[in-house]
Design an enzyme around this catalytic site. Structure first.
Site, PDB file in Angstrom:
ATOM      1  N   TRP A   1       0.820  -1.220   0.000  1.00 36.35           N
ATOM      2  CA  TRP A   1       0.000   0.000   0.000  1.00 36.35           C
ATOM      3  C   TRP A   1       0.853   1.268   0.000  1.00 36.35           C
ATOM      4  O   TRP A   1       0.340   2.351  -0.184  1.00 36.35           O
ATOM      5  CB  TRP A   1      -0.883   0.008   1.260  1.00 36.35           C
ATOM      6  CG  TRP A   1      -0.077  -0.352   2.479  1.00 36.35           C
ATOM      7  CD1 TRP A   1       0.040  -1.600   3.037  1.00 36.35           C
ATOM      8  CD2 TRP A   1       0.804   0.501   3.213  1.00 36.35           C
ATOM      9  NE1 TRP A   1       0.940  -1.563   4.076  1.00 36.35           N
ATOM     10  CE2 TRP A   1       1.423  -0.283   4.216  1.00 36.35           C
ATOM     11  CE3 TRP A   1       1.122   1.857   3.138  1.00 36.35           C
ATOM     12  CZ2 TRP A   1       2.340   0.237   5.115  1.00 36.35           C
ATOM     13  CZ3 TRP A   1       2.045   2.378   4.041  1.00 36.35           C
ATOM     14  CH2 TRP A   1       2.631   1.561   5.013  1.00 36.35           C
TER      15      TRP A   1
ATOM     16  N   LYS B   1      -2.745  -8.643  -7.024  1.00 34.93           N
ATOM     17  CA  LYS B   1      -3.318  -8.772  -5.677  1.00 34.93           C
ATOM     18  C   LYS B   1      -2.712  -7.604  -4.899  1.00 34.93           C
ATOM     19  O   LYS B   1      -1.550  -7.639  -4.489  1.00 34.93           O
ATOM     20  CB  LYS B   1      -2.933 -10.117  -5.037  1.00 34.93           C
ATOM     21  CG  LYS B   1      -3.530 -10.315  -3.634  1.00 34.93           C
ATOM     22  CD  LYS B   1      -2.630  -9.741  -2.559  1.00 34.93           C
ATOM     23  CE  LYS B   1      -3.146  -9.883  -1.157  1.00 34.93           C
ATOM     24  NZ  LYS B   1      -4.093  -8.832  -0.755  1.00 34.93           N
ATOM     25  N   HIS B   2      -3.513  -6.568  -4.726  1.00 29.80           N
ATOM     26  CA  HIS B   2      -2.996  -5.383  -4.037  1.00 29.80           C
ATOM     27  C   HIS B   2      -3.232  -5.528  -2.527  1.00 29.80           C
ATOM     28  O   HIS B   2      -3.970  -6.415  -2.085  1.00 29.80           O
ATOM     29  CB  HIS B   2      -3.707  -4.133  -4.577  1.00 29.80           C
ATOM     30  CG  HIS B   2      -2.785  -2.946  -4.688  1.00 29.80           C
ATOM     31  ND1 HIS B   2      -1.773  -2.708  -3.779  1.00 29.80           N
ATOM     32  CD2 HIS B   2      -2.722  -1.924  -5.580  1.00 29.80           C
ATOM     33  CE1 HIS B   2      -1.129  -1.598  -4.124  1.00 29.80           C
ATOM     34  NE2 HIS B   2      -1.673  -1.109  -5.218  1.00 29.80           N
ATOM     35  N   ALA B   3      -2.585  -4.644  -1.755  1.00 30.95           N
ATOM     36  CA  ALA B   3      -2.793  -4.666  -0.309  1.00 30.95           C
ATOM     37  C   ALA B   3      -4.275  -4.387  -0.002  1.00 30.95           C
ATOM     38  O   ALA B   3      -4.931  -3.621  -0.711  1.00 30.95           O
ATOM     39  CB  ALA B   3      -1.914  -3.612   0.349  1.00 30.95           C
TER      40      ALA B   3
ATOM     41  N   GLY C   1       6.900  -6.150  -0.477  1.00 33.80           N
ATOM     42  CA  GLY C   1       6.263  -6.115   0.840  1.00 33.80           C
ATOM     43  C   GLY C   1       7.216  -6.570   1.914  1.00 33.80           C
ATOM     44  O   GLY C   1       8.438  -6.425   1.778  1.00 33.80           O
ATOM     45  N   SER C   2       6.653  -7.153   2.955  1.00 37.37           N
ATOM     46  CA  SER C   2       7.465  -7.494   4.127  1.00 37.37           C
ATOM     47  C   SER C   2       8.183  -8.831   3.932  1.00 37.37           C
ATOM     48  O   SER C   2       7.814  -9.637   3.073  1.00 37.37           O
ATOM     49  CB  SER C   2       6.556  -7.572   5.352  1.00 37.37           C
ATOM     50  OG  SER C   2       5.614  -8.598   5.141  1.00 37.37           O
TER      51      SER C   2
ATOM     52  N   GLU D   1      10.850  -7.932  -3.594  1.00 37.70           N
ATOM     53  CA  GLU D   1      11.329  -6.604  -3.191  1.00 37.70           C
ATOM     54  C   GLU D   1      10.844  -6.413  -1.765  1.00 37.70           C
ATOM     55  O   GLU D   1       9.682  -6.070  -1.546  1.00 37.70           O
ATOM     56  CB  GLU D   1      10.722  -5.516  -4.096  1.00 37.70           C
ATOM     57  CG  GLU D   1      11.104  -5.614  -5.556  1.00 37.70           C
ATOM     58  CD  GLU D   1      12.532  -5.164  -5.823  1.00 37.70           C
ATOM     59  OE1 GLU D   1      13.247  -4.777  -4.882  1.00 37.70           O
ATOM     60  OE2 GLU D   1      12.938  -5.217  -7.000  1.00 37.70           O
ATOM     61  N   LEU D   2      11.730  -6.636  -0.797  1.00 42.35           N
ATOM     62  CA  LEU D   2      11.262  -6.685   0.594  1.00 42.35           C
ATOM     63  C   LEU D   2      11.745  -5.484   1.397  1.00 42.35           C
ATOM     64  O   LEU D   2      12.068  -4.442   0.835  1.00 42.35           O
ATOM     65  CB  LEU D   2      11.674  -8.021   1.205  1.00 42.35           C
ATOM     66  CG  LEU D   2      11.269  -9.251   0.368  1.00 42.35           C
ATOM     67  CD1 LEU D   2      11.714 -10.540   1.019  1.00 42.35           C
ATOM     68  CD2 LEU D   2       9.775  -9.267   0.086  1.00 42.35           C
TER      69      LEU D   2
ATOM     70  N   CYS E   1      10.454   1.644   1.760  1.00 39.40           N
ATOM     71  CA  CYS E   1      11.459   0.589   1.950  1.00 39.40           C
ATOM     72  C   CYS E   1      12.862   1.180   1.874  1.00 39.40           C
ATOM     73  O   CYS E   1      13.763   0.752   2.585  1.00 39.40           O
ATOM     74  CB  CYS E   1      11.280  -0.498   0.898  1.00 39.40           C
ATOM     75  SG  CYS E   1      11.272   0.142  -0.775  1.00 39.40           S
TER      76      CYS E   1
ATOM     77  N   GLU F   1      13.558  -3.273  11.000  1.00 43.35           N
ATOM     78  CA  GLU F   1      13.121  -2.177  10.130  1.00 43.35           C
ATOM     79  C   GLU F   1      12.048  -1.380  10.873  1.00 43.35           C
ATOM     80  O   GLU F   1      11.061  -1.953  11.333  1.00 43.35           O
ATOM     81  CB  GLU F   1      12.524  -2.742   8.830  1.00 43.35           C
ATOM     82  CG  GLU F   1      11.966  -1.650   7.934  1.00 43.35           C
ATOM     83  CD  GLU F   1      11.292  -2.183   6.662  1.00 43.35           C
ATOM     84  OE1 GLU F   1      10.654  -3.250   6.717  1.00 43.35           O
ATOM     85  OE2 GLU F   1      11.406  -1.509   5.627  1.00 43.35           O
TER      86      GLU F   1
HETATM   87  P1  NAP Z   1       3.002  -6.834   3.695  1.00 40.70           P
HETATM   88  O1  NAP Z   1       2.167  -6.960   4.900  1.00 40.70           O
HETATM   89  O2  NAP Z   1       3.976  -7.878   3.395  1.00 40.70           O
HETATM   90  O3  NAP Z   1       1.970  -6.676   2.474  1.00 40.70           O
HETATM   91  C1  NAP Z   1       2.403  -6.575   1.144  1.00 40.70           C
HETATM   92  C2  NAP Z   1       1.477  -7.381   0.262  1.00 40.70           C
HETATM   93  O4  NAP Z   1       1.635  -8.764   0.561  1.00 40.70           O
HETATM   94  C3  NAP Z   1       0.008  -7.088   0.489  1.00 40.70           C
HETATM   95  O5  NAP Z   1      -0.682  -7.196  -0.733  1.00 40.70           O
HETATM   96  C4  NAP Z   1      -0.411  -8.183   1.440  1.00 40.70           C
HETATM   97  O6  NAP Z   1      -1.787  -8.464   1.400  1.00 40.70           O
HETATM   98  C5  NAP Z   1       0.397  -9.339   0.908  1.00 40.70           C
HETATM   99  N1  NAP Z   1       0.670 -10.394   1.882  1.00 40.70           N
HETATM  100  C6  NAP Z   1       0.853 -10.280   3.220  1.00 40.70           C
HETATM  101  N2  NAP Z   1       1.136 -11.484   3.760  1.00 40.70           N
HETATM  102  C7  NAP Z   1       1.152 -12.375   2.736  1.00 40.70           C
HETATM  103  C8  NAP Z   1       1.364 -13.778   2.641  1.00 40.70           C
HETATM  104  N3  NAP Z   1       1.651 -14.509   3.722  1.00 40.70           N
HETATM  105  N4  NAP Z   1       1.291 -14.363   1.430  1.00 40.70           N
HETATM  106  C9  NAP Z   1       1.020 -13.642   0.333  1.00 40.70           C
HETATM  107  N5  NAP Z   1       0.773 -12.315   0.355  1.00 40.70           N
HETATM  108  C10 NAP Z   1       0.857 -11.679   1.534  1.00 40.70           C
HETATM  109  O7  NAP Z   1       3.823  -5.498   3.666  1.00 40.70           O
HETATM  110  P2  NAP Z   1       3.359  -4.047   4.085  1.00 40.70           P
HETATM  111  O8  NAP Z   1       3.361  -3.958   5.538  1.00 40.70           O
HETATM  112  O9  NAP Z   1       2.108  -3.712   3.367  1.00 40.70           O
HETATM  113  O10 NAP Z   1       4.526  -3.192   3.438  1.00 40.70           O
HETATM  114  C11 NAP Z   1       5.610  -2.807   4.156  1.00 40.70           C
HETATM  115  C12 NAP Z   1       6.823  -3.642   3.827  1.00 40.70           C
HETATM  116  O11 NAP Z   1       7.068  -3.630   2.424  1.00 40.70           O
HETATM  117  C13 NAP Z   1       8.064  -3.054   4.446  1.00 40.70           C
HETATM  118  O12 NAP Z   1       8.871  -4.079   4.943  1.00 40.70           O
HETATM  119  C14 NAP Z   1       8.734  -2.360   3.261  1.00 40.70           C
HETATM  120  O13 NAP Z   1      10.115  -2.138   3.427  1.00 40.70           O
HETATM  121  C15 NAP Z   1       8.421  -3.284   2.160  1.00 40.70           C
HETATM  122  N6  NAP Z   1       8.534  -2.622   0.845  1.00 40.70           N
HETATM  123  C16 NAP Z   1       9.564  -2.975   0.028  1.00 40.70           C
HETATM  124  C17 NAP Z   1       9.737  -2.329  -1.194  1.00 40.70           C
HETATM  125  C18 NAP Z   1      10.868  -2.678  -2.118  1.00 40.70           C
HETATM  126  O14 NAP Z   1      10.807  -2.264  -3.279  1.00 40.70           O
HETATM  127  N7  NAP Z   1      11.867  -3.416  -1.706  1.00 40.70           N
HETATM  128  C19 NAP Z   1       8.849  -1.325  -1.557  1.00 40.70           C
HETATM  129  C20 NAP Z   1       7.823  -0.990  -0.695  1.00 40.70           C
HETATM  130  C21 NAP Z   1       7.673  -1.660   0.510  1.00 40.70           C
HETATM  131  P3  NAP Z   1      -2.780  -7.935   2.576  1.00 40.70           P
HETATM  132  O15 NAP Z   1      -2.754  -6.460   2.518  1.00 40.70           O
HETATM  133  O16 NAP Z   1      -4.087  -8.519   2.176  1.00 40.70           O
HETATM  134  O17 NAP Z   1      -2.242  -8.477   3.861  1.00 40.70           O
END
Ligand code: NAP
Length: 455
Positions: free
Chosen positions: A130, A154-156, A206-207, A228-229, A262, A360
């Protein structure tokens, strides 16, 4: 997590959506797959035309889309509009460059002709976060669509209207039905989609836990994945640095997107000689930031995206304080108003073993570490599970060369903040993930690199 738009300024739930059923997902994957069989033969020039039309739409309607982003995740409106513009720029970049990036590469061998040809893989699933709800999706979609793949998003769960708007933009731009579809689904439905034979690869921004979970499924399925975490990027300041520029950039690099990026600078590693001055100036500039309604043009810091993010950040800061870290400013959520507001915060004197060394912090919290000299600055920077980006400040050529060579990260920016640029590859090492987006490397992630040999 429910699929809903919730205003992070007020906590009010504005719109909710039902997750797709298994049968609905199956139908959409079917549409994507049948479209791929036709789409892969559509000339690149036609795909480019559609992508340029998408860029036009993004630019023309930047205010409307910017407001939607701010409404759903709380970043200041100016930044949201810039994000829409940047999304247009990645469409323009790949529309212009894809043919060059994907042209056959002749290689001399004993054959009469041998070359490399790049061909699309098929249906690609993008799991997106998101924090940059438009940019993250377009930086996947633009190269994927130009390469001849089709996309499923599949967006957040907290940005469903942004997700639907992106599908609508690409459809209005002319892409055929099924070339790019948004799936309103929960995280628990991702495994089933990846396991479907018609889905050929996946990418997740994401995470770490989400990335590890997806990678284990793609691993079992032997399917390509890009991750990309998270990151805890170092921002190293040497005594030779231009301190005015370094401090000014340290504010933007940490506070951008309400601290939820990130590649935000998260660990400020400053040499002793200038540490007091750097910290004093940082405190002063953080204090001057205006916190408030992100829809107002002069707001610097809006709310965090969700109550969960606020709670996690608060917990990390409180634990760090209990473990001995010192708070210079901020340090707890703003409680005299609704919404997920957290003030600019600086932690120093972070002791060995404190979680602030390795976690982080996804919000406006700067972690400051003092070091005696270059050697220990590099060691401190590399002492992290992550390896996304790094920003280093120095005017000394020898220091610069060592920092470029020895920092363990996907990118090093010298005398500038880490940022993504459509022309440059972007991605991390270590627990920040693998694979690259943007640049030529980005479009090569989801192609079959086919070797052709003709006697
Ligand atoms: P997140 O909780 O991992 O969510 C990201 C996406 O993954 C969402 O669409 C989420 O869906 C989905 N998701 C969550 N758990 C999952 C699972 N077990 N299996 C499959 N999909 C799953 O991350 P966030 O809190 O939104 O974002 C913050 C993190 O992203 C931070 O760690 C940040 O550093 C990282 N990030 C990295 C980059 C990069 O380019 N390296 C860029 C931006 C952000 P739901 O919303 O439905 O849970």
């Amino acid at each position: 997590m429910p699929i809903a738009t919730t205003n992070p300024v007020t906590g009010e739930v504005l719109k909710t959506f039902d997750a797709l059923s298994d049968a609905e997902i199956d139908t959409k994957i079917g549409v994507a797959h049948s479209q791929f069989l036709k789409y892969r033969s559509i000339p690149m020039s036609q795909r480019a035309e559609w992508l340029l039309a998408a860029a036009d739409l993004l630019e023309k309607e930047r205010d409307r889309f910017g407001e939607l982003i701010t409404l759903e995740m709380g970043k200041p409106i100016k930044a949201a509009i810039s994000e829409v513009e940047k999304s247009a720029s990645v469409c323009r970049f790949y529309a212009e460059k894809a043919a060059e990036f994907l042209a056959d590469v002749p290689i001399q061998t004993e054959a009469s002709s041998s070359f490399v040809r790049y061909q699309p893989l098929g249906v690609i699933l993008a799991v997106m976060p998101w924090n940059f709800p438009f940019w993250q999706v377009f930086r996947f979609a633009a190269p994927a669509l130009m390469a001849g793949n089709v996309g499923l998003l599949k967006h957040a769960s907290n940005v469903p209207q942004s997700a639907l708007a992106i599908e609508e933009i690409l459809t209005r731009a002319g892409f055929p039905p099924g070339a790019f579809q948004t799936l309103l689904v929960g995280a628990d439905q991702v495994a089933g989609i990846v396991e479907d034979d018609r889905v050929k690869a996946a990418t997740l921004t994401g995470s770490e836990p989400a990335g590890a979970s997806l990678a284990s499924i793609t691993g079992k399925q032997i399917k390509k994945v890009v991750l990309e975490l998270g990151g805890s990027d170092p921002f190293i300041v040497m005594a030779s640095a231009d301190l005015d520029q370094a401090v000014k950039t340290a504010v933007t690099a940490r506070m951008l997107n309400n601290g939820q990026s990130c590649i935000a600078a998260k660990r400020f590693i400053v040499v002793e000689e200038i540490a007091d001055e750097f910290i004093d100036r940082l405190v002063e500039q953080y204090k001057a930031l205006k916190i408030g309604d992100p829809m107002l043009p002069d707001t610097d810091i809006g709310p965090l995206a969700t109550p969960g993010i606020l709670q996690d950040l608060d917990q990390q800061v409180q634990t760090s304080i209990q473990q001995g870290a010192k708070v210079l400013i901020g340090g707890e959520p703003i409680r005299d108003r609704p919404g997920n507001f957290y003030p600019p915060t600086i932690l120093t004197d972070i002791p060995k073993g404190c979680l602030a060394e390795y976690d982080e912090f996804f919000g406006p919290v700067a972690l400051v570490f003092r070091v005696p000299e270059l050697e220990s600055a590099i060691a401190r920077a590399n002492d992290s599970p992550f390896g996304l980006g790094a920003s280093a400040w120095t005017q000394d050529e020898k220091e610069r060369d060592r920092l470029i060579q020895e920092i363990e990260a996907g990118s090093v920016f010298v005398n500038g903040m880490v940022k993504s640029d459509v022309k440059l590859p972007f991605g991390g090492i270590k627990r920040s993930g693998f694979g690259r987006e943007l640049g030529r490397e980005g479009i090569l992630e989801f192609v079959n690199v086919k070797t052709v040999w003709v006697k």
